[in-house]
Write an enzyme that holds these catalytic residues in place. Structure first.
Site, short mmCIF file in Angstrom:
data_model
loop_
_atom_site.label_atom_id
_atom_site.label_comp_id
_atom_site.label_asym_id
_atom_site.label_seq_id
_atom_site.Cartn_x
_atom_site.Cartn_y
_atom_site.Cartn_z
N GLY A 72 -12.82 11.80 -24.89
CA GLY A 72 -12.25 13.12 -25.08
C GLY A 72 -11.33 13.18 -26.30
O GLY A 72 -11.31 14.18 -27.04
N THR A 73 -10.57 12.13 -26.52
CA THR A 73 -9.64 12.12 -27.65
C THR A 73 -10.39 12.24 -28.97
O THR A 73 -10.01 13.03 -29.84
CB THR A 73 -8.80 10.82 -27.63
OG1 THR A 73 -8.11 10.76 -26.39
CG2 THR A 73 -7.81 10.77 -28.78
N ASN A 153 -4.92 19.74 -17.66
CA ASN A 153 -4.99 18.45 -16.97
C ASN A 153 -3.78 18.16 -16.08
O ASN A 153 -3.84 17.31 -15.22
CB ASN A 153 -5.13 17.32 -18.00
CG ASN A 153 -4.09 17.40 -19.08
OD1 ASN A 153 -4.06 18.36 -19.84
ND2 ASN A 153 -3.22 16.41 -19.16
N GLN A 181 -11.33 18.12 -18.46
CA GLN A 181 -11.01 18.14 -17.03
C GLN A 181 -11.90 19.07 -16.22
O GLN A 181 -12.11 18.84 -15.04
CB GLN A 181 -9.53 18.53 -16.82
CG GLN A 181 -8.55 17.47 -17.30
CD GLN A 181 -8.64 16.15 -16.53
OE1 GLN A 181 -9.21 16.07 -15.44
NE2 GLN A 181 -8.07 15.10 -17.10
N SER A 201 -15.67 14.22 -21.66
CA SER A 201 -15.38 12.78 -21.52
C SER A 201 -16.00 12.27 -20.23
O SER A 201 -16.03 12.98 -19.22
CB SER A 201 -13.87 12.59 -21.50
OG SER A 201 -13.55 11.23 -21.28
N ALA A 202 -16.50 11.02 -20.25
CA ALA A 202 -17.24 10.50 -19.09
C ALA A 202 -16.35 9.93 -17.99
O ALA A 202 -16.69 10.01 -16.81
CB ALA A 202 -18.21 9.41 -19.55
N HIS A 203 -15.19 9.35 -18.36
CA HIS A 203 -14.46 8.60 -17.33
C HIS A 203 -13.70 9.48 -16.34
O HIS A 203 -13.13 8.98 -15.37
CB HIS A 203 -13.55 7.54 -17.96
CG HIS A 203 -12.31 8.07 -18.60
ND1 HIS A 203 -11.08 7.99 -17.98
CD2 HIS A 203 -12.09 8.66 -19.79
CE1 HIS A 203 -10.16 8.51 -18.79
NE2 HIS A 203 -10.75 8.93 -19.90
N THR A 239 -23.19 2.33 -34.60
CA THR A 239 -24.32 2.06 -33.72
C THR A 239 -24.13 2.75 -32.37
O THR A 239 -23.05 2.66 -31.77
CB THR A 239 -24.47 0.53 -33.51
OG1 THR A 239 -24.71 -0.04 -34.80
CG2 THR A 239 -25.62 0.19 -32.57
N CYS A 333 6.50 8.68 -20.86
CA CYS A 333 7.55 7.67 -21.02
C CYS A 333 7.70 7.40 -22.51
O CYS A 333 6.82 6.85 -23.15
CB CYS A 333 7.15 6.42 -20.27
SG CYS A 333 8.51 5.29 -20.09
N1 PLP Z 1 -8.22 16.19 -22.98
C1 PLP Z 1 -7.77 16.30 -21.72
C2 PLP Z 1 -7.53 17.65 -21.14
C3 PLP Z 1 -7.54 15.16 -20.95
O1 PLP Z 1 -7.09 15.28 -19.70
C4 PLP Z 1 -7.79 13.89 -21.54
C5 PLP Z 1 -7.49 12.65 -20.79
O2 PLP Z 1 -6.60 12.59 -19.97
C6 PLP Z 1 -8.26 13.83 -22.85
C7 PLP Z 1 -8.46 15.00 -23.54
C8 PLP Z 1 -8.56 12.53 -23.51
O3 PLP Z 1 -9.79 12.00 -23.02
P1 PLP Z 1 -10.14 10.45 -23.19
O4 PLP Z 1 -9.30 9.72 -22.20
O5 PLP Z 1 -11.61 10.38 -22.85
O6 PLP Z 1 -9.86 10.08 -24.59
#
Ligand code: PLP
Length: 395
Positions: A72-73, A153, A181, A201-203, A239, A333
């Site tokens: 996602g980042t 999120n 999310q 994002s997959a995780h 790759t 933090c």
């Molecule tokens: N955007 C949102 C709204 C998220 O909640 C998160 C992760 O917490 C991200 C982006 C970042 O995703 P990733 O952990 O796959 O980089």
């Protein structure tokens, strides 16, 4: 053995065992480089294409509009920096976003700002929602890009992305939405939302960590993100990570098959959690939209009202962890001290209340027993470490 209750599914989810099985062959016997033209490469390419097709279909896109990235980042960075660079070439330099975005959006926006862009950070209302009229008011002749997340999120509030996108598009503004999310929890369709760019994002959906995707609507200009080989149609070199792409698609297919049943189940658990909290804990406030249609089913975010009870958020999380309960607050933090959540501050919570916050995020493993155990433990902790400030509460 100590009971463990994981209520932090918004941070990440465990890998679905079926997803793991689907991925395995692509680490070992089907290891080819998807860009090679021999048998091994073609086999990997076929799996990659199929994964892309599956994901594209789930969001109502064409396969050619989906680019695999590392998460996602990266999707957010790609969208903002890539579309930012492209709009600059057209003489546009104003980017609009809002104060409740994830840092994966806010930080690239800060980067753009340092590089000559003009940024507008829209406010959010008390529920954490961006208003359509604020978007309208912010747009000017130089506006080229707008980024508003689909669902938050921290508090789970869903934004009116379709309405926002409609008015932005009427003015030729490219629209990005972070759906990290919402994807897999509520319907996400790029045409219904009217977005040009969408991050996934997959995780967060029981898939592997380290992979995500950016949707780029056909015809929307975006500069290439990573320079190198010609992978991902020249837009994102490197790759291709076939096992992770296969896992991402499998996780997405599974979560979509179960979405409605899981939504109903989680709404039930959320109601149970909400009503027990109200009954048993003093000074509790619910953050974000509490209606089923206005928020994500798995998230319940609560704070302790600083006018009624004094409680240290860090101590709260620490004590919950000692009892085996994993939750988070929205606080970050920074240099050893807890900074209150920027989302809650933007929603108008005072600093002390924002610090005394817990985000519960439920998932597939969450049961009624988990909820009841959590409430019991939390009530004990609050009695122990909370300082009641109102005679009304102590009576
Ligand atoms: N955007 C949102 C709204 C998220 O909640 C998160 C992760 O917490 C991200 C982006 C970042 O995703 P990733 O952990 O796959 O980089």
């Amino acid at each position: 053995m100590m009971r463990r209750v994981y209520l932090d599914h918004t941070a990440t989810t465990p890998l679905d065992p079926d997803v793991f099985e689907a991925m395995k062959p692509f680490f070992s016997e089907r290891f080819g480089n998807a860009s090679s033209i021999h048998h091994f490469g073609r086999e990997a390419r076929a799996a990659l294409d199929e994964s892309r097709d599956t994901l594209a279909r789930l969001i109502g896109a064409h396969s050619g509009e989906l680019f695999f990235v590392s998460g996602g980042t990266e999707a957010d960075n790609f969208a903002l920096k890539g579309a930012g660079a492209a709009m600059l070439a057209r003489g546009m330099s104003h980017v609009i976003t809002d104060k409740s975005e994830h840092h994966a959006v806010l930080e690239p926006c800060g980067h753009l700002e340092k590089n000559g862009f003009e940024l507008t950070y829209l406010p959010v209302d008390g529920l954490g929602r961006v208003s359509v009229s604020d978007v309208l008011g912010a747009m000017g002749p130089k506006s080229g890009l707008l980024s508003v997340m689909h669902a938050n999120n921290e508090v789970g509030t869903v934004n009116p992305v379709a309405e926002i996108a409609r008015i932005a598009k009427e003015r030729g503004v490219v629209v990005h939405s972070d759906a990290v999310q919402s994807f897999g929890k509520i319907p996400v369709n790029v045409d219904e939302l009217g977005v040009d760019l969408l991050s996934l994002s997959a995780h967060k959906i029981y898939g592997p960590k380290g992979i995500g995707a950016l949707y780029v609507r056909r015809g929307v200009e975006i500069e290439r993100y990573l320079h190198g080989g010609g992978q991902e149609r020249g837009r994102r070199a490197g790759t291709e990570n076939v096992p992770l792409a296969v896992g991402f698609a499998e996780a997405a297919a599974v979560i979509h098959r179960r979405m409605e049943a899981e939504r109903v189940r989680l709404e039930g658990l959320k109601d149970r959690l909400r009503s027990s909290l109200l009954r048993r804990l003093p000074g509790i406030l619910f953050n974000g939209d509490q209606s089923p249609q206005g928020s994500l089913p798995p998230i319940l975010n609560v704070s302790f009202d600083s006018r009624l009870i004094g409680i240290d958020g860090e101590a709260l999380l620490f004590n919950l962890d000692l009892a085996g309960i994993a939750v988070t607050s929205g606080s970050a933090c920074t240099s050893g001290s807890m900074e209150p959540s920027h989302v809650l501050l933007a929603m108008g919570r005072d600093e002390e209340t924002a610090r005394a916050t817990i985000r519960f995020s439920m998932g597939r493993s969450t049961t009624e027993e988990d909820i009841d155990y959590t409430i019991g433990v939390l009530s004990d902790i609050v009695q122990r470490i909370g300082k009641v400030r109102s005679s009304h509460l102590s009576s």
